[in-house]
Design a protein around this motif. Structure first.
Motif, PDB file in Angstrom:
ATOM      1  N   LYS A  49       0.830  -1.205   0.000  1.00 22.15           N
ATOM      2  CA  LYS A  49       0.000   0.000   0.000  1.00 22.15           C
ATOM      3  C   LYS A  49       0.865   1.256   0.000  1.00 22.15           C
ATOM      4  O   LYS A  49       0.566   2.238  -0.692  1.00 22.15           O
ATOM      5  N   GLN A  52       2.355   1.886  -3.439  1.00 25.42           N
ATOM      6  CA  GLN A  52       1.358   2.425  -4.357  1.00 25.42           C
ATOM      7  C   GLN A  52       1.092   3.901  -4.078  1.00 25.42           C
ATOM      8  O   GLN A  52       0.950   4.714  -4.999  1.00 25.42           O
ATOM      9  N   GLU A  55       4.060   5.941  -5.337  1.00 26.73           N
ATOM     10  CA  GLU A  55       4.036   6.015  -6.795  1.00 26.73           C
ATOM     11  C   GLU A  55       3.010   7.049  -7.264  1.00 26.73           C
ATOM     12  O   GLU A  55       3.276   7.837  -8.194  1.00 26.73           O
ATOM     13  N   ASN A  56       1.840   7.072  -6.633  1.00 23.38           N
ATOM     14  CA  ASN A  56       0.796   8.021  -7.018  1.00 23.38           C
ATOM     15  C   ASN A  56       1.258   9.463  -6.823  1.00 23.38           C
ATOM     16  O   ASN A  56       0.986  10.336  -7.666  1.00 23.38           O
ATOM     17  N   VAL A 186       6.401  -1.047  -7.110  1.00 20.36           N
ATOM     18  CA  VAL A 186       5.001  -1.479  -6.972  1.00 20.36           C
ATOM     19  C   VAL A 186       4.827  -2.884  -7.537  1.00 20.36           C
ATOM     20  O   VAL A 186       4.245  -3.772  -6.901  1.00 20.36           O
ATOM     21  N   GLN A 190       4.280  -6.346  -5.222  1.00 23.19           N
ATOM     22  CA  GLN A 190       3.099  -7.179  -5.456  1.00 23.19           C
ATOM     23  C   GLN A 190       3.504  -8.631  -5.681  1.00 23.19           C
ATOM     24  O   GLN A 190       2.833  -9.559  -5.208  1.00 23.19           O
TER      25      GLN A 190
END
Length: 250
Positions: A49, A52, A55-56, A186, A190
């Motif tokens: 999380k 992510q 990265e955003n 990311v 995963q």
């Protein structure tokens, strides 16, 4: 289901809603094996999380830079914190993979001659994951003329990107590299999450099977003992000559 296996199963489902937290690279030293597995699963989900989210943040600044066709210093200042967080994600992911490998080894050692849940493939998979992650990051850095040797740790990696941002061209290259590395992390985390979850499930099933086998053997012994006792009949309370049974010597 045994209580500790229920704890593991519940933790796997609830960890999806766990708050984002940084991972120090080692799991609780004094925890039991089931507790370590729960911590491992929770940590990898939390880190996924966080990756992510970072990265955003970087992607948002990168898109603004593309629209402006440059990275003004004000925009660059807004991305230095996410870049630092990204370097932390890189280091924490490697630390988590290392701790997960240790847990897998300790689990197999704990059960001695028992067949390991996933054999040696888990350790090999984690080694490959580390090597593949490093290769992808180095490749990303080379694309933007940044040296991978300068990314040995969080501090040096962050400082390298910050230093590159002293010029307009350097800021764009550093931002592009950060955006690429964030995407790499990311995807890699995963993949790491899938490996850790598969191993945790195998460990839980293996331990449950061992306990069920042990409980089955105990039940068989108890049944045999009960049958033997029944065949002996009741212990006489009075001998044939009218005397009671002999008393133990004092």
């Amino acid at each position: 289901m045994n209580t500790k296996h229920l704890v593991l199963a519940v933790a796997v489902s609830l960890a999806m809603a766990a708050p984002v937290a940084t991972f120090a690279g080692t799991l609780t030293g004094g925890a039991t094996m089931p507790e370590q597995i729960v911590q491992e699963v929770t940590a990898v989900m939390s880190l996924a999380k966080q990756a992510q989210s970072v990265e955003n943040q970087i992607q948002m600044v990168y898109n603004q830079a593309l629209n402006l066709e440059q990275v003004p210093i004000q925009l660059w200042n807004s991305v230095t914190a996410p870049i630092s967080a990204l370097m932390g994600v890189v280091q924490n992911a490697k630390g988590l993979a290392y701790s997960a490998q240790n847990i897998g080894t300790n689990f197999n050692n704990l059960y001695g001659n028992g067949m390991p849940p996933l054999g040696s493939s888990y350790s090999q998979s984690l080694n490959s994951w580390n090597a593949n992650t490093d290769d992808q990051i180095k490749s990303m850095l080379r694309q933007f003329n940044l040296q991978s040797a300068q990314f040995a740790n969080v501090q040096s990696g962050t400082q390298t990107l910050v230093n590159a941002g002293q010029s307009a061209s350097g800021r764009m290259a550093a931002l592009q590299a950060a955006d690429g590395i964030a995407g790499v992390e990311v995807g890699q985390i995963q993949e790491l999450q899938q490996d850790v979850m598969a191993e945790a499930a195998a460990q839980g099933a293996y331990e449950s099977q061992r306990e069920n086998t042990s409980l089955g053997a105990t039940a068989t012994v108890d049944s045999a003992f009960a049958a033997s006792a029944a065949n002996l009949g009741t212990f006489p309370t009075q001998l044939t000559d009218g005397r009671g049974p002999p008393m133990p010597a004092s």
